[in-house]
Every structure is written in structure tokens, then in C-alpha cells.
Design a protein around this motif. Structure first.
Motif, PDB file in Angstrom:
ATOM      1  N   VAL A   1       6.287  -4.559   5.266  1.00 60.03           N
ATOM      2  CA  VAL A   1       7.413  -5.249   4.450  1.00 60.03           C
ATOM      3  C   VAL A   1       8.456  -5.600   4.935  1.00 60.03           C
ATOM      4  O   VAL A   1       9.017  -6.848   4.814  1.00 60.03           O
ATOM      5  N   LYS A   2       8.850  -4.894   6.109  1.00 60.69           N
ATOM      6  CA  LYS A   2      10.116  -5.045   6.962  1.00 60.69           C
ATOM      7  C   LYS A   2       9.790  -6.604   7.738  1.00 60.69           C
ATOM      8  O   LYS A   2      10.840  -7.474   7.604  1.00 60.69           O
ATOM      9  N   ASN A   3       8.597  -6.845   7.946  1.00 57.08           N
ATOM     10  CA  ASN A   3       8.266  -7.833   8.951  1.00 57.08           C
ATOM     11  C   ASN A   3       8.325  -9.175   8.048  1.00 57.08           C
ATOM     12  O   ASN A   3       8.677 -10.104   8.152  1.00 57.08           O
ATOM     13  N   ARG A   4       7.703  -8.802   6.704  1.00 59.98           N
ATOM     14  CA  ARG A   4       7.768  -9.884   5.601  1.00 59.98           C
ATOM     15  C   ARG A   4       9.053 -10.432   5.290  1.00 59.98           C
ATOM     16  O   ARG A   4       9.461 -11.490   5.356  1.00 59.98           O
ATOM     17  N   ILE A   5      10.152  -9.495   5.158  1.00 57.03           N
ATOM     18  CA  ILE A   5      11.561  -9.860   4.910  1.00 57.03           C
ATOM     19  C   ILE A   5      12.227 -10.770   6.174  1.00 57.03           C
ATOM     20  O   ILE A   5      12.869 -11.566   6.038  1.00 57.03           O
ATOM     21  N   GLU A   6      11.941 -10.013   7.592  1.00 57.75           N
ATOM     22  CA  GLU A   6      12.266 -10.802   8.441  1.00 57.75           C
ATOM     23  C   GLU A   6      11.838 -11.995   8.903  1.00 57.75           C
ATOM     24  O   GLU A   6      12.504 -12.919   9.504  1.00 57.75           O
ATOM     25  N   ASN A   7      10.642 -12.349   8.256  1.00 52.85           N
ATOM     26  CA  ASN A   7       9.966 -13.856   8.319  1.00 52.85           C
ATOM     27  C   ASN A   7      10.471 -14.767   7.285  1.00 52.85           C
ATOM     28  O   ASN A   7      10.016 -15.777   6.924  1.00 52.85           O
ATOM     29  N   GLY A   8      11.388 -14.138   6.413  1.00 53.79           N
ATOM     30  CA  GLY A   8      12.129 -14.801   5.299  1.00 53.79           C
ATOM     31  C   GLY A   8      10.963 -14.948   4.121  1.00 53.79           C
ATOM     32  O   GLY A   8      11.159 -16.219   3.371  1.00 53.79           O
TER      33      GLY A   8
ATOM     34  N   GLU B   1      14.877   2.945   4.667  1.00 52.59           N
ATOM     35  CA  GLU B   1      14.062   4.077   4.939  1.00 52.59           C
ATOM     36  C   GLU B   1      13.006   4.416   4.247  1.00 52.59           C
ATOM     37  O   GLU B   1      11.900   5.129   4.585  1.00 52.59           O
ATOM     38  N   LEU B   2      12.931   3.637   3.022  1.00 47.78           N
ATOM     39  CA  LEU B   2      11.566   3.881   2.199  1.00 47.78           C
ATOM     40  C   LEU B   2      10.735   2.570   2.248  1.00 47.78           C
ATOM     41  O   LEU B   2       9.851   2.427   1.330  1.00 47.78           O
TER      42      LEU B   2
ATOM     43  N   LEU C   1       0.801  -1.181  -0.088  1.00 52.65           N
ATOM     44  CA  LEU C   1       0.035  -0.109  -0.007  1.00 52.65           C
ATOM     45  C   LEU C   1       0.834   1.175   0.122  1.00 52.65           C
ATOM     46  O   LEU C   1       0.250   2.338  -0.035  1.00 52.65           O
ATOM     47  N   PHE C   2       2.126   1.197   0.269  1.00 58.03           N
ATOM     48  CA  PHE C   2       3.027   2.425   0.479  1.00 58.03           C
ATOM     49  C   PHE C   2       4.112   2.720  -0.623  1.00 58.03           C
ATOM     50  O   PHE C   2       4.937   3.302  -0.028  1.00 58.03           O
ATOM     51  N   ASN C   3       4.088   1.744  -1.675  1.00 58.12           N
ATOM     52  CA  ASN C   3       5.183   2.222  -2.755  1.00 58.12           C
ATOM     53  C   ASN C   3       6.239   1.710  -2.139  1.00 58.12           C
ATOM     54  O   ASN C   3       7.511   2.452  -2.462  1.00 58.12           O
ATOM     55  N   SER C   4       6.611   0.682  -1.258  1.00 61.20           N
ATOM     56  CA  SER C   4       7.899   0.532  -0.382  1.00 61.20           C
ATOM     57  C   SER C   4       9.088   0.114  -1.633  1.00 61.20           C
ATOM     58  O   SER C   4       8.477  -0.534  -2.550  1.00 61.20           O
TER      59      SER C   4
END
Length: 351
Positions: free
Chosen positions: A85-92, A79-80, A70-73
Motif C-alpha cells: 500500500v505504501k508503494n501504491r501511495i508513493e506512486n500516486g 505503522e498499520l 491482504l493485510f487490513n492496511s
């Protein structure tokens, strides 16, 4: 490169815009370095403010975003990137990416704070324990351009919200003890007509640059502007093809400048002189010093230089400082002229 005819509404090409060099330069520099802090464009009605701002957004290369976010991550820049998305990356989890056009968001005058910042569904949070967030315009504008026409008519509180997000790069929404935040890094562009009321000095100071535009007086230039517009309205695709090479050239120059900016330096003695100019002009705070340094570096990068020189500072200092001077109703000298005079005196510069 061919022009896609499936675009619903062609945008007037940026490189076809005649005149208004100050506004065009301010927009290009803010696109090269969004940390300059946006631009306030003040000028007469019907001078192509909206056309130029839409044109710069259309000119920019597409950006890579996380699919269905939803946030053009951004894919890799924390920083962007939104917390989701950070949680998804940390969960692999596997992350897909897609290319989108640079967002260009218009903020309507009657917009509410909920529409701008987004809303939290409290009922769902309380009954199901799920944080549901309906993104607002700040989320849509992330990594793009947020344009506020008639910013001097906008509610002061909303202008504060916009400027805070633009400065911090984040938007936080809190309701009933529930808090959600997301990245909101965008180039804030405001425009207005001075006849319809001035912006408060403390709000004006928060805009990185201030471009003034006037109606073109020269008859031959006016004819050229009218002809260019008529040609585009009659056959937009032919007009776009005509300017395609110039558009690509400018797009590449912006990309090269963004890369160049990272390693660019500005000598200590030039930084001291910039601050000296700000001191003589009695500019409140240090925002003027910071923005002038940033803008001079962006301009030097745009010129493909390795170091900032006096000419680069001269090109941007009026845009960065004229709106930060204290208004003197009895002054006969225009604020832009005053900045130039002090600059020439401090730098011993005569072009």
C-alpha cells in the motif's frame, strides 16, 4: 440501530455475560490500548472463555481498511500499512477504502508455522521474478484479535512467533533469500486450563495481563447464566435487541477511552511507587512496570479521567503482575493476594 438478520451466526452479546469481571476488564483494557500486550486467561473448563472473547470482537466498531488489501492496511497510519500500500501511495495511485468488522482469528492447535506466518511462492519468484505471498493467520489478525485456545498445549516455537509479532507489530517471512514483511498488530488472547499444564514462565511473562477465572459457585448466579444462555440459544435476535443499548453504551465508552488515552498522564511519584512494588515482588525485567503503567492509563481513560490515580492502579496491578512472580511451591499465599498486600503497603492504600 436495528439488528441485521443476514448475519450467519449471531454472537452472544458481551454485556449479557454474567460475572467473570476480571476477564472482561482485561479484554476491554487491551482493546482500548493494544500495546498492553494481550491477555492470558487461565481457568476451569466451561467458564465462557471463548464466548467472552468472541463477544468483545463482535462489540467493537468497524474499522476502515484499504480495499482488496491482504493485510487490513490503514488508510493513513504508516505503522498499520503494508509495504504494498505504501508503494501504491508513493506512486500516486488512487486508494479505495472499505469498512470491515474487527478481525477475530482463531488459531487451531495443530497449525503449522506456514499457516500462521504465511508462505512465499519460491517457484514463481525464481521463474517469473514475482514475489507472491500467501498470507497466514497473522496477516488476517492485523488490527484485530488473535485468539489461541489451549495456548499451554501449543508448540513453544509457535508461541514465540506469536509473541514476537504481537510485541513488534510486524511479521517477517524469509525463504531462500527472499524476504517479505507485513504489519501484524493485534490483541493476543490466550486461554487455557491450568490442569492441562503450565505455560513456561518466560512465555507467560510476555503476556501483558493474566486473568484467572473460576466456576461460579453461587446458585442464583449460575441460574442467571444458564437462563441467559438458554434465552439466546432459543431466540438470539430478541436477546441481541434486549442488550442493544448496553452494547452501544460500552462501544461508545471504548471509543471515548481510546481518544482520551492520547492526552492522559501518570504522575512521576505514582510511577516510582509502581516500580517499587515490582522491585519488592522481585519481578524480573521491566515489562511489569511498563504494562502496569499502560494498563492504569487505559483504565483511567475508560473512567474518563484526565490523570491516573491510586484507585486506577489498584484495579489493574494484580492483573499485570501476578503471572510475573517467581513460583514458590511452599507459598501459602496466592500470587494475586501477594501483589495486593505489597500494593497496599507501598501505596498506603486501604479501600
Amino acid at each position: 440501530m436495528s439488528i441485521a438478520k443476514d448475519k450467519t451466526r449471531p454472537v452472544f452479546p458481551f454485556t449479557a455475560i454474567v460475572g467473570q469481571e476480571e476477564m472482561k476488564l482485561a479484554l476491554i483494557l487491551n482493546v482500548i490500548d493494544p500495546k498492553i500486550g494481550g491477555v492470558m486467561i487461565m481457568g476451569d473448563r466451561g467458564t465462557g472463555k471463548s464466548t467472552t472473547i468472541r463477544a468483545i470482537a463482535d462489540l467493537l466498531p468497524q474499522i476502515e481498511v484499504v480495499t482488496d488489501d491482504l493485510f487490513n492496511s490503514h488508510m493513513s497510519d504508516y505503522e498499520l500499512m503494508s509495504d504494498f500500500v505504501k508503494n501504491r501511495i508513493e506512486n500516486g495511485e488512487e486508494i479505495d477504502k472499505t469498512l470491515i468488522n474487527v478481525p477475530m482469528v482463531d488459531l487451531p492447535l495443530g497449525a503449522t508455522e506456514d499457516r500462521v506466518c504465511g508462505t512465499i511462492d519460491i517457484e514463481k519468484a525464481l521463474t517469473e521474478g514475482v514475489k507472491t505471498f500467501e498470507p497466514g493467520l497473522l496477516a488476517k489478525a492485523h488490527r484485530g484479535i488473535l485468539y489461541v485456545d489451549e495456548v499451554n498445549l501449543l508448540d513453544d516455537h509457535l508461541v514465540d512467533v506469536l509473541l514476537d509479532s504481537a510485541a513488534s507489530g510486524w511479521n517477517t517471512v524469509e525463504r531462500e533469500g527472499i524476504s517479505i514483511r507485513h504489519p501484524a498488530r493485534f490483541v493476543l488472547v490466550g486461554s487455557g486450563n491450568p490442569e492441562e499444564g503450565e505455560l513456561r514462565p518466560q512465555l507467560l511473562d510476555r503476556f501483558g495481563m493474566h486473568a484467572e477465572i473460576r466456576t461460579v459457585k453461587e446458585a442464583s448466579l449460575r441460574v442467571q447464566i444458564v437462563e441467559q444462555r438458554s434465552k439466546f440459544d432459543t431466540d438470539p435476535y430478541t436477546c441481541l435487541l434486549e442488550f442493544q443499548d448496553k452494547q452501544d453504551e460500552l462501544k461508545n465508552a471504548i471509543i471515548l477511552a481510546q481518544e482520551k488515552l492520547l492526552g492522559l498522564t501518570i504522575d512521576y511519584d505514582l510511577r516510582v511507587k509502581i516500580s517499587e512494588v515490582c522491585g519488592i515482588l522481585d519481578v524480573d525485567g521491566l515489562r511489569g512496570d511498563i504494562v502496569t503503567n499502560r494498563a492504569a492509563k487505559a483504565f483511567a481513560a475508560y473512567q474518563q479521567k484526565d490523570h491516573v490515580d491510586i484507585e486506577d492502579i489498584e484495579q489493574v496491578i494484580t492483573l499485570c503482575l501476578r503471572h510475573r512472580l517467581r513460583k514458590d511451591p511452599l507459598a501459602t499465599v496466592d500470587s494475586g493476594e501477594k501483589v495486593s498486600q505489597v500494593f497496599n503497603k507501598v501505596f498506603g492504600y486501604h479501600n
